[in-house]
Write a protein that holds these residues in place. Sequence first.
Motif, mmCIF file in Angstrom:
data_model
loop_
_atom_site.group_PDB
_atom_site.id
_atom_site.type_symbol
_atom_site.label_atom_id
_atom_site.label_comp_id
_atom_site.label_asym_id
_atom_site.label_seq_id
_atom_site.Cartn_x
_atom_site.Cartn_y
_atom_site.Cartn_z
ATOM 1 N N SER A 186 0.817 -1.222 0.000
ATOM 2 C CA SER A 186 0.000 0.000 0.000
ATOM 3 C C SER A 186 0.848 1.268 0.000
ATOM 4 N N LEU A 187 2.152 1.142 0.242
ATOM 5 C CA LEU A 187 3.064 2.279 0.227
ATOM 6 C C LEU A 187 4.266 1.937 -0.641
ATOM 7 N N PRO A 188 4.845 2.922 -1.302
ATOM 8 C CA PRO A 188 6.098 2.646 -2.016
ATOM 9 C C PRO A 188 7.209 2.336 -1.015
ATOM 10 N N VAL A 189 8.235 1.640 -1.473
ATOM 11 C CA VAL A 189 9.307 1.263 -0.560
ATOM 12 C C VAL A 189 10.121 2.495 -0.169
ATOM 13 N N PHE A 190 10.709 2.451 1.026
ATOM 14 C CA PHE A 190 11.479 3.569 1.546
ATOM 15 C C PHE A 190 12.402 3.070 2.633
ATOM 16 N N ASP A 191 13.412 3.863 2.932
ATOM 17 C CA ASP A 191 14.362 3.537 3.995
ATOM 18 C C ASP A 191 13.741 3.934 5.330
ATOM 19 N N ARG A 192 13.489 2.947 6.181
ATOM 20 C CA ARG A 192 12.796 3.217 7.440
ATOM 21 C C ARG A 192 13.597 4.133 8.357
ATOM 22 N N ARG A 193 14.905 4.036 8.330
ATOM 23 C CA ARG A 193 15.709 4.894 9.201
ATOM 24 C C ARG A 193 15.584 6.356 8.790
ATOM 25 N N VAL A 194 15.547 6.622 7.480
ATOM 26 C CA VAL A 194 15.374 7.990 6.991
ATOM 27 C C VAL A 194 13.998 8.509 7.366
ATOM 28 N N PHE A 195 12.972 7.690 7.171
ATOM 29 C CA PHE A 195 11.597 8.073 7.502
ATOM 30 C C PHE A 195 11.468 8.426 8.977
ATOM 31 N N ASP A 196 11.954 7.565 9.854
ATOM 32 C CA ASP A 196 11.845 7.810 11.297
ATOM 33 C C ASP A 196 12.540 9.099 11.695
ATOM 34 N N ARG A 197 13.730 9.327 11.159
ATOM 35 C CA ARG A 197 14.486 10.530 11.523
ATOM 36 C C ARG A 197 13.757 11.797 11.086
ATOM 37 N N TRP A 386 19.648 -2.705 5.104
ATOM 38 C CA TRP A 386 19.210 -3.413 3.906
ATOM 39 C C TRP A 386 18.475 -2.490 2.939
ATOM 40 N N PRO A 387 18.484 -2.824 1.645
ATOM 41 C CA PRO A 387 17.720 -2.065 0.657
ATOM 42 C C PRO A 387 16.251 -2.474 0.720
ATOM 43 N N PRO A 388 15.324 -1.538 0.814
ATOM 44 C CA PRO A 388 13.912 -1.901 0.996
ATOM 45 C C PRO A 388 13.305 -2.609 -0.208
ATOM 46 N N GLU A 389 13.898 -2.465 -1.395
ATOM 47 C CA GLU A 389 13.392 -3.220 -2.543
ATOM 48 C C GLU A 389 13.637 -4.717 -2.369
ATOM 49 N N GLU A 390 14.689 -5.066 -1.614
ATOM 50 C CA GLU A 390 15.082 -6.456 -1.452
ATOM 51 C C GLU A 390 14.551 -7.071 -0.159
ATOM 52 N N VAL A 391 14.549 -6.268 0.903
ATOM 53 C CA VAL A 391 14.273 -6.793 2.245
ATOM 54 C C VAL A 391 13.223 -5.930 2.919
ATOM 55 N N ARG A 392 12.202 -6.569 3.473
ATOM 56 C CA ARG A 392 11.173 -5.809 4.185
ATOM 57 C C ARG A 392 11.631 -5.453 5.594
#
Length: 434
Positions: A186-197, A386-392
């Motif tokens: 439901s969302l495009p992939v993204f780096d969770r650490r960047v999002f949280d910061r 990890w890269p979000p395209e590869e690993v959830r």
Amino acid sequence: SLGQNFLVDEDLARWIADQVEPDGAPLVIEAGPGLRALTQHLEDRPKHLLLVEKDRELVATLREHYLDEPGVTVLEADATRFDLRPWYAYGEVGFIGNLPYSVGGEILRHVLTPPTPVRRAVFMLQKEVCQRLAAVPGAAGCGALSALVQVDWEVEMLRVVPPEVFRPRPKVDSAVVRLTPRDPASLPVFDRRVFDRLVRVGFGQRRKQLKNLLPPGPDTWEAAAAAVGLLVTARAEELSLLQWVALARWYEGRGATPDEGQSGEERFDVVDEWDAVIGQETRAQVHATGLRHRAVHLLIWNGRGEVFLQQRSHLKDVAPLKWDSSAAGHLDAGETYAQAAVRELREEAGIAVETTERVLKIPASAATGHEFVELHQVKTSGRIHWPPEEVRTGEWFLPEQLDDWIERRPSDFAGGFITCWKAWRQAGSPMPSL
């Protein structure tokens, strides 16, 4: 002394218990069962009921009460930090609790932050916190908590609960919320650490405009606002969840093109039954026709004797959202196993090494997806990125936890990993020397 307010309204307790849908569930965990107000309405409904209680006197009472109930386990533990990893083996885990106001937020953070085995959560805590969990942009209470929870969970505010149903009576209203996992697609992939910061900094000073709060990006703030669809004067509470994700992607330097998994045009070496190269073919053709090819799997260990497992992205063409080795991938055409191991470790885990330790080789079969597999391992004290395209997502596990999980629910794993893990066990479970 632990800040508990005990629920004394039986009809309400029964209704709350129903919201976690316990009937026939593999496992329901209740945090802080206390005097069993909710617990008595969960008994004999799930296949297994785990009660997590910190108060030693209450633990003794609960254990005595459930002495002859094999389907109920009483765990003396702090619900803000008890080990969730053994419960992956039960599958769909429900979590419920009338949470103490003093530590409710910490319990939420521990239970809901990915990775987690919990698939449905029902909590009662102060109304203000529930409103923040469910708040949409622009609504009262919308803040960092709203975005950080909603990026992983669908949140429903079910009902407000008055102080009269508790002993002792709290000074504020409570509420009940239900959370279910958000579909990762439901969302495009993204780096969770960047999002949280970005979310934490953006909501750190709510009155300020984001352009005066957020760190420098790859271009001007005006460019970021245009890319995300914001006014340059936007404040944090004005952004939708999708815009926060888009902003994180902008900081990562991602374009606006749709996410894609691996290219079907990648070329692999095709091999014979002795692993000798006999030609080359595209990924799509190799998988479609079951041609023999080559892959490498890696186990990453830490100093506590735990191995890292990744949950595969929903974009994967094979075994999406299954749990897999720490890193794994096909050999590119002309690449050696050792070269592929170093490359996959860097690409999927963010770990740069010159060499890895080869453990064993597994012949190609239907169980490996017609891949010859070399299993390599390394030991690290660093963080996995990890890269979000590869690993959830990913988690560290003790070997015994994985043994139990694989035995109970082999369908949770990519088939290649199970084959590798069993081979590693049969080899005597050699720990890495690197």
